[in-house]
Write a protein that holds these residues in place. Structure first.
Motif, PDB file in Angstrom:
ATOM      1  N   LEU B 104       0.920  -1.024  -0.055  1.00 16.90           N
ATOM      2  CA  LEU B 104       0.209   0.259   0.033  1.00 16.90           C
ATOM      3  C   LEU B 104       0.866   1.197   0.065  1.00 16.90           C
ATOM      4  CD1 LEU B 104      -3.093  -0.229   0.149  1.00 16.90           C
ATOM      5  CD2 LEU B 104      -2.940   0.809   2.402  1.00 16.90           C
ATOM      6  N   THR B 105       1.745   1.147   0.810  1.00 17.84           N
ATOM      7  CA  THR B 105       2.889   2.444   1.049  1.00 17.84           C
ATOM      8  C   THR B 105       3.510   2.660  -0.455  1.00 17.84           C
ATOM      9  OG1 THR B 105       3.273   1.686   3.118  1.00 17.84           O
ATOM     10  CG2 THR B 105       4.596   3.234   2.386  1.00 17.84           C
ATOM     11  N   VAL B 109       2.891   5.804  -2.763  1.00 23.60           N
ATOM     12  CA  VAL B 109       4.037   6.797  -3.046  1.00 23.60           C
ATOM     13  C   VAL B 109       4.244   6.962  -4.475  1.00 23.60           C
ATOM     14  CG1 VAL B 109       6.523   7.357  -2.569  1.00 23.60           C
ATOM     15  CG2 VAL B 109       4.869   6.518  -0.859  1.00 23.60           C
ATOM     16  N   VAL B 110       4.509   5.570  -5.140  1.00 21.91           N
ATOM     17  CA  VAL B 110       4.832   5.470  -6.509  1.00 21.91           C
ATOM     18  C   VAL B 110       3.870   5.989  -7.395  1.00 21.91           C
ATOM     19  CG1 VAL B 110       5.288   3.612  -8.280  1.00 21.91           C
ATOM     20  CG2 VAL B 110       6.378   3.604  -6.342  1.00 21.91           C
ATOM     21  N   VAL B 111       2.774   5.748  -7.240  1.00 22.16           N
ATOM     22  CA  VAL B 111       1.698   6.142  -8.188  1.00 22.16           C
ATOM     23  C   VAL B 111       1.750   7.623  -8.761  1.00 22.16           C
ATOM     24  CG1 VAL B 111      -0.756   6.383  -9.026  1.00 22.16           C
ATOM     25  CG2 VAL B 111       0.077   4.152  -8.199  1.00 22.16           C
ATOM     26  N   PRO B 112       1.360   8.581  -7.661  1.00 21.19           N
ATOM     27  CA  PRO B 112       1.557   9.999  -8.102  1.00 21.19           C
ATOM     28  C   PRO B 112       3.093  10.310  -8.342  1.00 21.19           C
ATOM     29  CG  PRO B 112       1.253   9.685  -5.428  1.00 21.19           C
ATOM     30  CD  PRO B 112       1.100   8.274  -6.075  1.00 21.19           C
ATOM     31  N   LEU B 113       3.949   9.854  -7.655  1.00 20.39           N
ATOM     32  CA  LEU B 113       5.282  10.145  -8.132  1.00 20.39           C
ATOM     33  C   LEU B 113       5.992   9.765  -9.490  1.00 20.39           C
ATOM     34  CD1 LEU B 113       7.981  11.251  -6.443  1.00 20.39           C
ATOM     35  CD2 LEU B 113       8.539   8.949  -6.330  1.00 20.39           C
ATOM     36  N   GLN B 114       5.740   8.601  -9.705  1.00 25.60           N
ATOM     37  CA  GLN B 114       5.968   8.112 -11.033  1.00 25.60           C
ATOM     38  C   GLN B 114       4.953   8.836 -12.097  1.00 25.60           C
ATOM     39  OE1 GLN B 114       6.521   3.939 -11.212  1.00 25.60           O
ATOM     40  NE2 GLN B 114       6.671   3.884 -13.240  1.00 25.60           N
ATOM     41  N   THR B 115       3.816   9.062 -12.032  1.00 23.93           N
ATOM     42  CA  THR B 115       2.969   9.611 -12.772  1.00 23.93           C
ATOM     43  C   THR B 115       3.519  11.046 -12.940  1.00 23.93           C
ATOM     44  OG1 THR B 115       1.090   8.023 -12.105  1.00 23.93           O
ATOM     45  CG2 THR B 115       0.480   9.779 -13.623  1.00 23.93           C
ATOM     46  N   SER B 193      14.151   3.190  -0.590  1.00 21.89           N
ATOM     47  CA  SER B 193      15.336   2.786  -1.771  1.00 21.89           C
ATOM     48  C   SER B 193      14.379   1.896  -2.924  1.00 21.89           C
ATOM     49  CB  SER B 193      16.185   1.889  -0.987  1.00 21.89           C
ATOM     50  OG  SER B 193      16.825   2.608  -0.133  1.00 21.89           O
ATOM     51  N   ILE B 194      13.567   1.081  -2.487  1.00 20.79           N
ATOM     52  CA  ILE B 194      12.877   0.175  -3.177  1.00 20.79           C
ATOM     53  C   ILE B 194      12.098   1.143  -4.323  1.00 20.79           C
ATOM     54  CG2 ILE B 194      11.103  -1.436  -3.713  1.00 20.79           C
ATOM     55  CD1 ILE B 194      13.765  -2.741  -2.950  1.00 20.79           C
ATOM     56  N   ILE B 195      11.468   1.869  -3.756  1.00 20.70           N
ATOM     57  CA  ILE B 195      10.652   2.869  -4.568  1.00 20.70           C
ATOM     58  C   ILE B 195      11.483   3.815  -5.542  1.00 20.70           C
ATOM     59  CG2 ILE B 195       9.429   5.177  -4.374  1.00 20.70           C
ATOM     60  CD1 ILE B 195       8.105   4.077  -1.761  1.00 20.70           C
ATOM     61  N   VAL B 196      12.634   4.366  -5.021  1.00 21.72           N
ATOM     62  CA  VAL B 196      13.518   5.098  -5.962  1.00 21.72           C
ATOM     63  C   VAL B 196      13.820   4.182  -7.072  1.00 21.72           C
ATOM     64  CG1 VAL B 196      15.678   6.094  -6.180  1.00 21.72           C
ATOM     65  CG2 VAL B 196      14.541   6.619  -4.400  1.00 21.72           C
ATOM     66  N   LEU B 197      14.421   3.040  -6.782  1.00 19.55           N
ATOM     67  CA  LEU B 197      14.923   2.367  -8.130  1.00 19.55           C
ATOM     68  C   LEU B 197      13.640   1.722  -8.998  1.00 19.55           C
ATOM     69  CD1 LEU B 197      14.694  -1.132  -7.627  1.00 19.55           C
ATOM     70  CD2 LEU B 197      16.349  -0.690  -5.959  1.00 19.55           C
ATOM     71  N   SER B 198      12.670   1.426  -8.418  1.00 16.62           N
ATOM     72  CA  SER B 198      11.408   1.316  -9.068  1.00 16.62           C
ATOM     73  C   SER B 198      11.079   2.336  -9.931  1.00 16.62           C
ATOM     74  CB  SER B 198      10.183   0.857  -8.406  1.00 16.62           C
ATOM     75  OG  SER B 198      10.618  -0.181  -7.416  1.00 16.62           O
ATOM     76  N   VAL B 199      10.936   3.358  -9.554  1.00 10.73           N
ATOM     77  CA  VAL B 199      10.517   4.658 -10.308  1.00 10.73           C
ATOM     78  C   VAL B 199      11.451   4.913 -11.341  1.00 10.73           C
ATOM     79  CG1 VAL B 199       9.929   7.121 -10.178  1.00 10.73           C
ATOM     80  CG2 VAL B 199       9.017   5.574  -8.379  1.00 10.73           C
ATOM     81  N   TRP B 200      12.671   4.863 -10.983  1.00 14.03           N
ATOM     82  CA  TRP B 200      13.899   5.063 -11.806  1.00 14.03           C
ATOM     83  C   TRP B 200      13.716   4.004 -13.175  1.00 14.03           C
ATOM     84  CZ3 TRP B 200      17.778   1.965 -13.628  1.00 14.03           C
ATOM     85  CH2 TRP B 200      19.109   2.460 -14.435  1.00 14.03           C
ATOM     86  N   GLN B 201      13.300   2.890 -12.876  1.00 14.21           N
ATOM     87  CA  GLN B 201      13.295   1.888 -13.840  1.00 14.21           C
ATOM     88  C   GLN B 201      11.994   2.053 -14.896  1.00 14.21           C
ATOM     89  OE1 GLN B 201      11.287  -1.112 -14.528  1.00 14.21           O
ATOM     90  NE2 GLN B 201      12.550  -2.197 -15.921  1.00 14.21           N
TER      91      GLN B 201
END
Lengths: 293, 328
Positions: B104-105, B109-115, B193-201
């Motif tokens: 959920l976290t 975080v990822v959905v708004p950040l990455q979009t 950290s997982i979020i950062v590398l996932s967004v990067w990819q």
């Protein structure tokens, strides 16, 4: 309506005065962003060419000193026995799996999409609905039962490829594309005496290159990076695909960073080559199916 | 050329010739197309049923049983026990609920950040500049990187020693006031950290889709807006955003579905990269380790079913939201 008359006169008047500065700013912003964004890739490339003790060495890891291809030679050298597995074998397994899944998938899924989008038959709505429903099921949620069902097939090439040939999302992508083809083309083919199969293979397939290219690339990318399924099904190095070997290789103690990064470059090189060749198709395909779909 | 006999495949069971083809009587063609349509769909549909449909139903069945891999005991019917344990047994529900929370976290975080990032990049790259194609390729490049490799690269960048890339960069920037920090091993920063590398990819993929959306907005709209002396922000607000609303919703929901499936990077980094297992475990990670390390297939299947239900709900929301927009 005002755009028609004043657009062409209004725009050119203003452009020249601010264009050079704006363009410079655009380039500057883009360059900085692109640099930061590609740093990890640079790090990978530089690190793969450096002696291992210099890779994890703070910011000097970025200094292009002592570059050589020794790491690549060492990787190929160290993965060269039955106990470690052979590098060419990992690469071969990955290439073979990708080839089977991509070509088999293109064939089977495009054919199904054609049957479901262009031929009129009773029950096709039901079948297509079934495909759409199955599209909702992510592979992750069938991984465990599949693993249990095929537990006695572990460490075979067959079980690594077969579950991924038929792909509901690919059927859907082809379906979307085929629907946009004018019916007159098939009517003309029919008048010339072609049945559905010949119409499909001789006329529809050649004119659907963009769809085939984008589905092929998407399938290839997914298959090349495939990790979850090999983790569950493969322990034997002789049928182990590259990404799984990558995670095994990076777990070695003590880690040899130069070699690990060289391995990484070898892992991504085939995809980069494919991507470089088919980039235009890919971008069109991804974007097209997303925006229209 | 054009008068050749029908192709061998089409010839089977063919009654009337091509001459009668155009005004052909409906029923016979229908029945012929039924056969061809079914034959053409059969391989793919059979594959989907065998490798998606049946395993999925099997997951539901297994989740009501006590099944252990490699155990001499026969599977026994367990009712809803697996589900009950998943949510109430402290030993099992602890990690599982933690995994749900982590997912959920991650999504929140990822959905708004990455979009948002993808939209920003798409707007920046939606210019007619020389070499813009090169820039687009650079931002897209990480998408083709297998996660197993992305995880390894970032393991080095985030390495806990003072020789790690990020730590030494921070050390240099802070003039030596920044000590080494264990980004992956610390419970607070593991998920980040997982979020950062996932967004990067992943951001490049969304960027490409949004870019295509932007390019479908007619240029006249911007010219009109410019004539009305609309500022850049107003143009963005009143032309760009409405123009790509559908695409944006699609991208956001696609990201949220994909974000629930996060597994590879977590697995690689937990197993070999010093990632804090508790802080970063996701539902899929939990399912795989339950099945694979603990040989508990019944339990893992229950996790799988819960996971599927979450993904279905997200997907249904996606259909609801995106559909009406497309039919305009």
């Amino acid at each position: 309506m005002s755009t028609l008359t004043s657009g062409p006169t209004g725009a050119p008047l203003r452009r020249p005065t601010r264009a050079p500065l704006r363009r410079f700013l655009d380039y500057a912003v883009l360059s900085v962003l692109a640099f930061v964004f590609t740093l990890p890739v640079l790090y990978l490339l530089l690190g793969s060419l450096k002696p291992s003790d210099e890779v994890l060495n703070g910011l000097s890891g970025f200094l292009p000193t002592h570059l050589s291809f020794d790491n690549y030679a060492a990787v190929l050298d160290s993965l060269n026995s039955d106990s470690t597995g052979y590098f060419w074998q990992f690469m071969g397994v990955s290439l073979l799996l990708a080839f089977v899944v991509v070509t088999g998938g293109l064939f089977v899924n495009s054919m199904a999409a054609y049957g479901l989008s262009r031929l009129k038959w009773r029950g096709r709505e039901a079948v297509f609905t079934l495909v759409l429903l199955l599209m909702l099921v992510p592979f992750e949620s069938v991984a465990v039962p599949l693993f249990y069902m095929f537990n006695d097939q572990r460490n075979t090439l067959f079980i690594q490829a077969l579950p991924f040939v038929a792909n509901a999302f690919s059927v859907y992508q082809f379906h979307t594309f085929f629907r946009s083809i004018p019916p007159s083309i098939e009517e003309a083919a029919r008048l010339d005496g072609a049945g559905p199969w010949r119409t499909f293979f001789a006329i529809i397939v050649p004119m659907s290159k963009p769809a085939f290219a984008s589905v092929a690339i998407l399938t290839f990318l997914t298959q090349w990076g495939s990790f979850l399924w090999p983790v569950l099904m493969v322990s034997d190095p002789s049928v182990r695909p590259l990404p799984l070997e990558m995670s095994v290789f990076q777990g070695q103690q003590p880690p040899d960073w130069g070699q690990i990064l060289a391995f990484g470059v070898l892992l991504v090189l085939p995809v980069l080559i494919v991507f470089a060749f088919f980039q235009r198709w890919f971008v069109q395909g991804v974007a097209g199916s997303a925006v229209k779909g | 050329m054009k008068t050749v006999e029908p192709a061998p495949a089409a010839a089977s069971g063919r009654q009337q010739g091509p001459l009668v083809g155009a005004p052909a009587p409906r029923p016979s063609r229908r029945s012929r197309e039924w056969l061809h349509g079914l034959l053409m769909s059969a391989p793919a549909v059979a594959g989907l049923i065998a490798f998606v449909g049946i395993p999925f139903c099997y997951a539901v069945v297994l989740s009501f049983h006590n099944v252990r891999l490699g155990s001499p005991l026969e599977p026994t019917f367990f009712g809803v026990e697996q589900y009950r344990r998943l949510f109430t047994d402290p030993d099992l529900s602890g990690p599982f609920l933690r995994a749900l929370l982590n997912n959920l976290t991650f999504a929140v975080v990822v959905v708004p950040l990455q979009t948002g990032l993808a939209l920003g990049l798409a707007i920046l790259l939606n210019r007619k500049l020389k070499a813009i194609g090169l820039f687009r390729s650079l931002f897209f490049m990480p998408v083709v990187f297998p996660m197993a490799l992305v995880a390894v690269i970032w393991r080095l960048i985030l390495a806990r020693s003072d020789q790690g890339m990020l730590n030494s960069a921070l050390d240099a920037v802070s003039l030596g006031n920044w000590g080494a920090f264990d980004w992956l091993g610390d419970g607070l920063t593991a998920m980040a950290s997982i979020i950062v590398l996932s967004v990067w990819q992943g951001v490049g993929f969304q960027m490409v889709i949004l870019l295509a959306g932007l390019q479908q907005i007619p240029g006249e709209l911007y010219e009109a807006a410019e004539l009305d002396r609309a500022s850049r922000w107003q143009q963005f607000r009143h032309v760009t955003l409405p123009g790509i609303r559908g695409t944006l919703v699609f991208v956001a929901l696609l990201t949220s579905v994909l974000s629930f499936r996060v597994f590879d990077q977590v697995y690689v980094l937990v197993k070999g990269g010093g990632l804090d297992e508790d802080a970063a475990r996701t539902v899929m990670y939990q399912a795989v380790t339950t099945a694979f390390d603990q040989n508990n297939i019944g339990q893992a299947s229950a996790i799988t079913v819960v996971f599927f239900l979450i993904v279905v709900v997200l997907t249904l929301i996606q259909r609801r939201v995106v559909r009406p927009d497309n039919e305009d």
